[in-house]
Enzyme design. Structure first.
Site, PDB file in Angstrom:
ATOM      1  N   LYS A   1      79.226  -6.706 -52.178  1.00  0.00           N
ATOM      2  CA  LYS A   1      78.268  -6.787 -51.068  1.00  0.00           C
ATOM      3  C   LYS A   1      78.916  -6.306 -49.773  1.00  0.00           C
ATOM      4  CE  LYS A   1      74.493  -7.526 -48.968  1.00  0.00           C
ATOM      5  NZ  LYS A   1      73.432  -6.498 -49.104  1.00  0.00           N
TER       6      LYS A   1
ATOM      7  N   CYS B   1      68.766 -20.627 -42.439  1.00  0.00           N
ATOM      8  CA  CYS B   1      69.626 -21.769 -42.749  1.00  0.00           C
ATOM      9  C   CYS B   1      68.947 -22.612 -43.826  1.00  0.00           C
ATOM     10  CB  CYS B   1      69.802 -22.626 -41.514  1.00  0.00           C
ATOM     11  SG  CYS B   1      70.412 -21.699 -40.125  1.00  0.00           S
TER      12      CYS B   1
ATOM     13  N   ASN C   1      66.352 -24.911 -38.423  1.00  0.00           N
ATOM     14  CA  ASN C   1      66.385 -23.521 -38.892  1.00  0.00           C
ATOM     15  C   ASN C   1      65.373 -22.769 -38.055  1.00  0.00           C
ATOM     16  OD1 ASN C   1      66.441 -21.114 -40.232  1.00  0.00           O
ATOM     17  ND2 ASN C   1      65.157 -21.804 -41.931  1.00  0.00           N
TER      18      ASN C   1
ATOM     19  N   HIS D   1      67.700  26.382 -51.104  1.00  0.00           N
ATOM     20  CA  HIS D   1      69.070  26.883 -50.893  1.00  0.00           C
ATOM     21  C   HIS D   1      69.993  26.450 -52.014  1.00  0.00           C
ATOM     22  CE1 HIS D   1      68.013  28.329 -46.910  1.00  0.00           C
ATOM     23  NE2 HIS D   1      67.326  27.216 -46.751  1.00  0.00           N
TER      24      HIS D   1
ATOM     25  N   ARG E   1      71.017 -19.489 -48.712  1.00  0.00           N
ATOM     26  CA  ARG E   1      70.276 -19.188 -47.485  1.00  0.00           C
ATOM     27  C   ARG E   1      71.213 -19.015 -46.294  1.00  0.00           C
ATOM     28  NH1 ARG E   1      64.977 -20.374 -47.744  1.00  0.00           N
ATOM     29  NH2 ARG E   1      64.824 -20.575 -45.493  1.00  0.00           N
TER      30      ARG E   1
HETATM   31  C1  AGP Z   1      73.683  -0.427 -49.636  1.00  0.00           C
HETATM   32  O1  AGP Z   1      72.679  -0.775 -50.566  1.00  0.00           O
HETATM   33  C2  AGP Z   1      75.068  -0.689 -50.163  1.00  0.00           C
HETATM   34  N1  AGP Z   1      75.209  -2.036 -50.536  1.00  0.00           N
HETATM   35  C3  AGP Z   1      76.167  -0.154 -49.271  1.00  0.00           C
HETATM   36  O2  AGP Z   1      75.975   1.230 -49.129  1.00  0.00           O
HETATM   37  C4  AGP Z   1      76.244  -0.745 -47.839  1.00  0.00           C
HETATM   38  O3  AGP Z   1      75.147  -0.311 -47.071  1.00  0.00           O
HETATM   39  C5  AGP Z   1      77.539  -0.233 -47.196  1.00  0.00           C
HETATM   40  O4  AGP Z   1      78.622  -0.711 -47.953  1.00  0.00           O
HETATM   41  C6  AGP Z   1      77.702  -0.661 -45.732  1.00  0.00           C
HETATM   42  O5  AGP Z   1      77.774  -2.070 -45.666  1.00  0.00           O
HETATM   43  P1  AGP Z   1      77.606  -2.764 -44.204  1.00  0.00           P
HETATM   44  O6  AGP Z   1      76.242  -2.426 -43.736  1.00  0.00           O
HETATM   45  O7  AGP Z   1      77.807  -4.220 -44.465  1.00  0.00           O
HETATM   46  O8  AGP Z   1      78.657  -2.177 -43.303  1.00  0.00           O
END
Ligand code: AGP
Length: 661
Positions: free
Chosen positions: A656, A51, A150, A557, A76
């Site tokens: 993200k 936090c 925090n 392989h 944060r």
């Molecule tokens: C990882 O570096 C990526 N940003 C991506 O593969 C991520 O792990 C994936 O989208 C899953 O996200 P989550 O863990 O929030 O479910």
């Protein structure tokens, strides 16, 4: 009860860091893990946490200072925010769920109020959903004493029961509110003494700001294992979780250390030892960062900051979940009683991306130590195949965000088929955590970089704890082995902490021969095969180099046809139970003029005969190699992407959290 650190601890020091390793019984009764790891996370202002806290006492209007400070700390944590200021002998409090802008809208008409003392907080929830009621500041029964915090109060449950029995009435689910009522319990006319007496009862981590209407010219702050820095200005004093919040007003700062308390007034301050009240003489340091750098704690990118936060993130995830005396693991939040755990016939792990790699590692662990068959699915495949799930199958989702659409769809399907669902997640109150039957939170704090790093190693730590817990309940793991493995998990965090700067320096030089590669192979065997996949994902997603991870034994392989001078190969070759086989694979690559980067165990001279580019790591328990060997793979991808001038924190085409299918 955490006591004074006595001389019996064996402290091993390196640089400015020290680790105090306490054997049970001769050190403080540290309630959660074997080691009281004093990782000074404030080296050069580098800090980590969840936090954001700000506080001001001076001669200027306080509300704009609090809002600006919270804005600079929003990275944060950002699921709710609040502030309080003193005005006419009263404390005026505002709180809002969601982004800081929601709080600003609440405060709007009073932004210019003639108040000169206040504290504020932006939250990253660890206990209690991210609602307005759970937002800080939290008050005592009278509303005349408020706290922002925090950290994690590990014994808050016991303290809350004790206070409720004394008539205290709670308004939130948070551990923080216990602090407000505990201080109230000890408060007569001396705020500082009341805070010290309350903190003597507290176990866990805190960075704290306290205001009391009965003493409006005093702001009290205290720190233990969560970062807190003081600012010293003209007729004013500040507190903040991190330097960025202070920079518009002062560059003169004091970094509080663990179990230190500060008493701030308009232009003067005292710092004292929480335990014995002794006044301390603290160094005032001058910060020479600019504001942009400071937001990242002095790191160039959030990703690098988060790579360095991993030791603390692992310890935060472990904290409170290992019983010191027996080494037993406690996971009451899993939502399954012992009979339900003993009735599990199979486990289905479902995740995406990096989280899927964590699931792959967990398969090896759980099958070996808990004796339960494990299937691992990429969520986007899981949800479309015919699932043979039912009440005897435990479905576990792994997700940093708790919002990934495919993973969410997977657990909904599993639940419809009668499978119990547990999620391992880093975001309190996220959708997955509200829909699962049980939640094992990682406590990595907000992960800003799109490329997941500290969340991944925290997922591994949580999955390892789950493995130990399943083995202990099902009787497939003897207590002594469980204790040794639990100790090893805590210990690997300290190894990472120690090795990180050296690894980064060595990799920064090494990548000069590789940053312009067009392709890259990562190979590993056994527990390190998923880490090879993870290393390849890190490299491709932030440097845009085509990279593939392979099981080392799979090379002959087909993939070995790719090997030539233009195809560098990073191989993970720890001295583990499959070492000889992996070395044979590496020699097959060498025989075809492959360019090798080897990550191996310190002292293994054979590797140095195969290539000049060897990165040696200290030996840790074989089971824990995945946590340690991930780090050089993360650093390699970071340094290459940085060298290529890529947007490390926000790589092209990525988000993200993938909340779409
Ligand atoms: C990882 O570096 C990526 N940003 C991506 O593969 C991520 O792990 C994936 O989208 C899953 O996200 P989550 O863990 O929030 O479910």
């Amino acid at each position: 009860m955490p006591g004074k650190k006595d001389a019996s601890s064996s402290a091993c020091r390196w640089g400015k860091r020290s680790i105090r390793v306490w054997e049970k019984g001769d050190g403080p009764d540290y309630r959660s893990i074997f080691f009281d790891i004093q990782l000074d996370t404030q080296r050069e202002g580098r800090s980590c946490g969840m936090c954001g806290i700000v506080g001001y006492i001076g001669t200027r209007k306080v509300v704009p200072i609090l809002i600006e400070g919270l804005r600079r700390l929003e990275y944060r944590g950002y699921d709710s925010a609040g502030l309080v200021y003193e005005h006419g002998g009263r404390l005026v409090k505002y709180r809002a769920a969601g982004k800081l802008s929601n709080l600003e809208a609440e405060v709007d008409e009073n932004i210019g109020v003639a108040s000169h003392t206040g504290i504020g907080h932006t939250r990253w929830a660890t206990h209690g959903a991210p609602t307005r009621d759970n937002a800080h500041p939290h008050s005592d029964c009278t509303g005349e004493l408020v706290v922002v915090h925090n950290g994690i109060i590990e014994n808050y449950g016991r303290l809350k029961k004790e206070l409720e029995a004394k008539g205290h009435r709670f308004a939130s689910q948070t551990d923080t509110e216990v602090l407000a009522h505990l201080i109230e319990e000890y408060l007569d006319d001396d705020l500082v003494t009341a805070v010290r007496e309350a903190l003597a009862r507290v176990e866990g981590s805190y960075a704290l700001g306290v205001l009391w209407a009965g003493d409006p010219d005093t702001l009290v702050a205290a720190r233990n294992h969560s970062p807190l820095v003081m600012g010293v200005g003209e007729d004013a004093c500040f507190i903040a979780s991190d330097v960025p919040a202070l920079l518009p007003y002062t560059r003169q700062v004091i970094f509080l250390d663990d179990r230190e308390l500060a008493v701030l007034s308009r232009g003067s301050y005292t710092v004292m030892d929480v335990d014995d009240g002794a006044v301390l003489d603290k160094e005032v340091r001058t910060i020479d960062w600019n504001a942009a750098m400071a937001e990242k704690g002095g790191f160039k990118h959030f990703m690098l900051k988060e790579i360095y936060e991993q030791p603390q993130a692992i310890l935060n995830t472990v904290s409170g979940r290992i019983v010191p005396d027996t080494g037993a693991v406690e996971l009451p939040e899993i939502g399954l009683d012992d009979d339900a755990i003993r009735s599990i016939r199979r486990i289905a792990l479902v995740a995406c991306g990096t989280s899927w790699h964590a699931a792959l590692v967990a398969k090896y662990w759980i099958e070996k130590w808990a004796g339960i068959p494990v299937e691992v699915d990429i969520a986007s495949e899981f949800r479309y195949r015919r699932l043979l799930l039912g009440p005897d199958v435990l479905t576990i989702s792994i997700s940093q965000s708790g919002e990934t659409a495919d993973t969410l769809a997977g657990i909904r399907l599993a639940a419809e088929l009668g499978s119990r669902v547990v999620t391992i997640c880093n975001v309190v109150g996220s959708t997955m955590t509200r829909e699962a039957d049980g939640v094992i939170y990682t406590h990595a704090g907000p992960e800003i970089g799109v490329a997941s790093t500290k969340a991944f190693t925290s997922q591994l730590a949580a999955l390892f704890l789950l493995t130990l817990y399943l083995g202990q309940v099902r009787g497939t793991m003897d207590p002594a082995t469980g204790k040794a493995l639990a100790t090893g998990l805590v210990g690997v965090a300290t190894v990472i902490e120690e090795e990180l700067p050296r690894m980064q320096e060595q990799i920064r030089v090494l990548i000069e021969d590789y940053y312009d590669a067009r392709d890259f192979l990562f190979v590993g065997r056994g527990l390190n095969f998923p880490i090879a996949l993870e290393g390849a994902l890190k490299l491709k997603e932030i440097s845009y180099i085509h990279a593939e991870g392979y099981a080392a034994g799979e090379l002959k392989h087909g993939p070995i046809a790719l090997i030539d001078r233009d195809m560098p190969v990073l191989a993970l070759v720890p001295r583990d139970s499959v070492y000889q086989k992996t070395v044979s694979n590496v020699e097959e690559i060498k025989a075809r003029q492959g360019r090798l980067v080897l990550i191996g165990t310190a002292g293994d001279e054979h590797l140095a005969r195969l290539t000049d580019d060897v990165l040696y790591l200290p030996p840790v328990h074989e089971e824990l190699n995945p946590l340690l060997y991930t780090i050089p793979a993360q650093l390699l991808s970071y340094e290459i992407a940085n060298r290529r001038g890529c947007d490390v924190d926000q790589p092209r085409n990525l988000a993200k959290s993938v909340t779409v299918e």
